[in-house]
Design a protein around this motif. Sequence first.
Motif, PDB file in Angstrom:
ATOM      1  N   LEU A 197      -1.902  -2.336   5.392  1.00  0.00           N
ATOM      2  CA  LEU A 197      -3.359  -2.285   5.543  1.00  0.00           C
ATOM      3  C   LEU A 197      -3.700  -1.592   6.847  1.00  0.00           C
ATOM      4  O   LEU A 197      -2.866  -1.482   7.746  1.00  0.00           O
ATOM      5  CB  LEU A 197      -3.979  -3.681   5.520  1.00  0.00           C
ATOM      6  CG  LEU A 197      -3.930  -4.530   6.808  1.00  0.00           C
ATOM      7  CD1 LEU A 197      -4.943  -5.663   6.716  1.00  0.00           C
ATOM      8  CD2 LEU A 197      -2.540  -5.075   7.053  1.00  0.00           C
ATOM      9  N   GLN A 198      -4.929  -1.104   6.917  1.00  0.00           N
ATOM     10  CA  GLN A 198      -5.506  -0.649   8.171  1.00  0.00           C
ATOM     11  C   GLN A 198      -6.311  -1.823   8.713  1.00  0.00           C
ATOM     12  O   GLN A 198      -7.373  -2.143   8.190  1.00  0.00           O
ATOM     13  CB  GLN A 198      -6.397   0.571   7.949  1.00  0.00           C
ATOM     14  CG  GLN A 198      -5.639   1.840   7.614  1.00  0.00           C
ATOM     15  CD  GLN A 198      -4.745   2.279   8.767  1.00  0.00           C
ATOM     16  OE1 GLN A 198      -5.151   2.282   9.914  1.00  0.00           O
ATOM     17  NE2 GLN A 198      -3.524   2.668   8.444  1.00  0.00           N
TER      18      GLN A 198
ATOM     19  N   GLY B 192      -8.862  -1.230  -2.251  1.00  0.00           N
ATOM     20  CA  GLY B 192      -8.251  -1.227  -0.934  1.00  0.00           C
ATOM     21  C   GLY B 192      -7.670  -2.595  -0.614  1.00  0.00           C
ATOM     22  O   GLY B 192      -8.071  -3.616  -1.179  1.00  0.00           O
TER      23      GLY B 192
ATOM     24  N   ASP C 189      -7.577   1.037  -8.153  1.00  0.00           N
ATOM     25  CA  ASP C 189      -7.179   1.357  -6.775  1.00  0.00           C
ATOM     26  C   ASP C 189      -8.033   0.663  -5.715  1.00  0.00           C
ATOM     27  O   ASP C 189      -8.607   1.308  -4.825  1.00  0.00           O
ATOM     28  CB  ASP C 189      -7.214   2.874  -6.548  1.00  0.00           C
ATOM     29  CG  ASP C 189      -6.185   3.612  -7.385  1.00  0.00           C
ATOM     30  OD1 ASP C 189      -5.216   2.964  -7.831  1.00  0.00           O
ATOM     31  OD2 ASP C 189      -6.356   4.817  -7.588  1.00  0.00           O
TER      32      ASP C 189
ATOM     33  N   ARG D   4      -2.573   3.976  -3.151  1.00  0.00           N
ATOM     34  CA  ARG D   4      -2.801   2.884  -4.083  1.00  0.00           C
ATOM     35  C   ARG D   4      -2.324   1.560  -3.479  1.00  0.00           C
ATOM     36  O   ARG D   4      -1.630   1.539  -2.460  1.00  0.00           O
ATOM     37  CB  ARG D   4      -2.080   3.152  -5.413  1.00  0.00           C
ATOM     38  CG  ARG D   4      -2.322   4.542  -5.980  1.00  0.00           C
ATOM     39  CD  ARG D   4      -1.876   4.641  -7.410  1.00  0.00           C
ATOM     40  NE  ARG D   4      -2.741   3.835  -8.289  1.00  0.00           N
ATOM     41  CZ  ARG D   4      -2.529   3.698  -9.610  1.00  0.00           C
ATOM     42  NH1 ARG D   4      -1.484   4.285 -10.179  1.00  0.00           N
ATOM     43  NH2 ARG D   4      -3.350   2.969 -10.341  1.00  0.00           N
ATOM     44  N   THR D   5      -2.673   0.479  -4.112  1.00  0.00           N
ATOM     45  CA  THR D   5      -2.170  -0.843  -3.751  1.00  0.00           C
ATOM     46  C   THR D   5      -1.569  -1.471  -4.997  1.00  0.00           C
ATOM     47  O   THR D   5      -1.944  -1.123  -6.131  1.00  0.00           O
ATOM     48  CB  THR D   5      -3.291  -1.750  -3.208  1.00  0.00           C
ATOM     49  OG1 THR D   5      -4.379  -1.747  -4.147  1.00  0.00           O
ATOM     50  CG2 THR D   5      -3.773  -1.273  -1.855  1.00  0.00           C
TER      51      THR D   5
ATOM     52  N   ARG E 142       0.887  -1.167   0.000  1.00  0.00           N
ATOM     53  CA  ARG E 142       0.000   0.000   0.000  1.00  0.00           C
ATOM     54  C   ARG E 142       0.922   1.212   0.000  1.00  0.00           C
ATOM     55  O   ARG E 142       1.860   1.297   0.810  1.00  0.00           O
ATOM     56  CB  ARG E 142      -0.891  -0.033   1.237  1.00  0.00           C
ATOM     57  CG  ARG E 142      -1.915   1.068   1.354  1.00  0.00           C
ATOM     58  CD  ARG E 142      -2.908   0.698   2.457  1.00  0.00           C
ATOM     59  NE  ARG E 142      -3.718   1.811   2.880  1.00  0.00           N
ATOM     60  CZ  ARG E 142      -3.470   2.556   3.959  1.00  0.00           C
ATOM     61  NH1 ARG E 142      -2.405   2.279   4.710  1.00  0.00           N
ATOM     62  NH2 ARG E 142      -4.255   3.544   4.286  1.00  0.00           N
TER      63      ARG E 142
ATOM     64  N   GLU F 245     -10.145  -5.266   0.367  1.00  0.00           N
ATOM     65  CA  GLU F 245     -10.862  -5.865  -0.764  1.00  0.00           C
ATOM     66  C   GLU F 245     -10.024  -6.946  -1.433  1.00  0.00           C
ATOM     67  O   GLU F 245     -10.552  -7.957  -1.901  1.00  0.00           O
ATOM     68  CB  GLU F 245     -11.225  -4.783  -1.782  1.00  0.00           C
ATOM     69  CG  GLU F 245     -12.189  -3.728  -1.292  1.00  0.00           C
ATOM     70  CD  GLU F 245     -12.354  -2.625  -2.324  1.00  0.00           C
ATOM     71  OE1 GLU F 245     -13.305  -2.740  -3.131  1.00  0.00           O
ATOM     72  OE2 GLU F 245     -11.542  -1.682  -2.352  1.00  0.00           O
TER      73      GLU F 245
END
Length: 306
Positions: free
Chosen positions: A58-59, A30, A28, A13-14, A5, A33
Amino acid sequence: MRLARFRHDGRVRTGVVEGDHVLPFEGDPGMLEIIDGSAEQRTAGPVPLDDVKLMAPLQPRTLRDFVAFEEHVEGVRRSIDGSSGVPEAWYDAPTFYFTNPHRVYGPDDDIPFPARSVDRDFELEVAVIAGPEQSIFGYTILNDWSARDLQRREMQVSLGPAKGKDFASTLGPWIVTADELDPYHEEGFLDLWCTAQVNGVEVGRDLLSNMGWTFETLIAYAARDSRVMAGDVLGSGTVGNGGCLAELWGRNGKQDPPPLRDGDVVTLTVDGIGSLTNRVVTGPQTGDLPPVRRRDQAQARAERQH
């Protein structure tokens, strides 16, 4: 795959890290996802890693931290409360606590310690990222930063840790998917060397395979009578043999090496995953709490009877 990320051209972005480039995902999506399988994973043209700012991969939905290394328990226990040995209860099940998913930092971020803390410490861990149906999606490095003086005081109440921990955790530099680490599996454990450096000097080194329980067991136990969802993060607990300063303080009988200070740079490295570097700074000053209301318990009982 190595999934990152990152910030690039003003966008978060990832993408997939390959060598010294990252291939951004189109649209883009998350990271959550991607982990739960709801996002398509078509990649665009490569972007040099030098042109992006890596963020925490990640969060997390939740962040559980276990204590799965016997050697760490023994050393830190002596440092925190002067006790020796490992509690028998540790052998019953993999103990964990919930820490703060809203104070997660990424690679090269400055880490603001509470201004009231002077016994500042790092913790070298590997974290597993849960996938759908309690599967293992991948792994990343976790630094569970610790204000030992705050922790030492608050845990005298037999609850916690709380403010000694919830100010910061670092994840990164990316997520390595589980299949990438299959060659390192030995009897269910990951045979990976983990090292910790402070200002370029190695202070700790241990094998991740010295865990008391496998990552599969950690997830299964966390889900017992509860729920683990895709995107939950579960830390291994701190490795032994210098995975944190407090363990060394307990073994040496003094604060040697010394606590972290402003400007100190901590680098955690795990074979097969990568390296994670952060610098220690002091956070803003906080005000004093109002005094506690003390009540005479005998008087309080008498008042309830009238």
